[in-house]
Scaffold this motif. Structure first.
Motif, PDB file in Angstrom:
ATOM      1  N   LEU A  27       0.829  -1.214   0.000  1.00 18.90           N
ATOM      2  CA  LEU A  27       0.000   0.000   0.000  1.00 18.90           C
ATOM      3  C   LEU A  27       0.859   1.259   0.000  1.00 18.90           C
ATOM      4  O   LEU A  27       0.503   2.263  -0.612  1.00 18.90           O
ATOM      5  CB  LEU A  27      -0.931  -0.017   1.207  1.00 18.90           C
ATOM      6  CG  LEU A  27      -2.047  -1.050   1.136  1.00 18.90           C
ATOM      7  CD1 LEU A  27      -2.648  -1.293   2.521  1.00 18.90           C
ATOM      8  CD2 LEU A  27      -3.115  -0.611   0.147  1.00 18.90           C
ATOM      9  N   GLN A  32      -0.937   4.843  -0.775  1.00 20.49           N
ATOM     10  CA  GLN A  32      -2.168   4.796   0.013  1.00 20.49           C
ATOM     11  C   GLN A  32      -1.735   4.807   1.478  1.00 20.49           C
ATOM     12  O   GLN A  32      -1.681   3.779   2.147  1.00 20.49           O
ATOM     13  CB  GLN A  32      -2.978   3.550  -0.340  1.00 20.49           C
ATOM     14  CG  GLN A  32      -3.476   3.559  -1.767  1.00 20.49           C
ATOM     15  CD  GLN A  32      -4.314   2.341  -2.084  1.00 20.49           C
ATOM     16  OE1 GLN A  32      -4.917   1.729  -1.201  1.00 20.49           O
ATOM     17  NE2 GLN A  32      -4.367   1.984  -3.355  1.00 20.49           N
ATOM     18  N   GLU A  35      -4.087   3.732   4.600  1.00 21.44           N
ATOM     19  CA  GLU A  35      -4.301   2.291   4.602  1.00 21.44           C
ATOM     20  C   GLU A  35      -3.023   1.564   5.011  1.00 21.44           C
ATOM     21  O   GLU A  35      -3.060   0.598   5.782  1.00 21.44           O
ATOM     22  CB  GLU A  35      -4.773   1.818   3.223  1.00 21.44           C
ATOM     23  CG  GLU A  35      -6.164   2.291   2.853  1.00 21.44           C
ATOM     24  CD  GLU A  35      -6.186   3.699   2.245  1.00 21.44           C
ATOM     25  OE1 GLU A  35      -5.133   4.378   2.216  1.00 21.44           O
ATOM     26  OE2 GLU A  35      -7.265   4.116   1.809  1.00 21.44           O
TER      27      GLU A  35
END
Length: 85
Positions: A27, A32, A35
């Motif tokens: 991730l 991201q 996350e």
């Protein structure tokens, strides 16, 4: 869904901690960040989670809240670390 199924595992086991870390790094490569921070936390890597929140978001309040929830209301070493950063 896949995430809920994955999170149902026992992350006290090294196998699942390693899997959570692999997901966190994957991730992270995809940028991201929230996350990834969550998966670092699931893997038991609080300081990595906090560092990510502070560096890439930067969300000091979220980092402080995560540290306080992890360590309890009295706070501890990681709460002080967030405050120093």
């Amino acid at each position: 869904d896949k995430v809920a199924e994955f999170l149902a595992h026992d992350f006290g086991e090294e196998r699942w901690q390693t899997a959570a870390l692999k997901n966190a790094y994957s991730l992270l490569k995809q940028q991201q960040f929230n996350e990834a921070a969550a998966f670092f936390l699931v893997a038991g890597k609080l300081r990595d989670c906090l560092a990510l929140l502070l560096k890439h978001e930067p969300d000091y309040m979220l980092a402080l809240m995560v540290a306080r929830l992890w360590e309890g209301s009295a706070g501890g070493e990681d709460v002080r670390w967030v405050l120093r950063e």
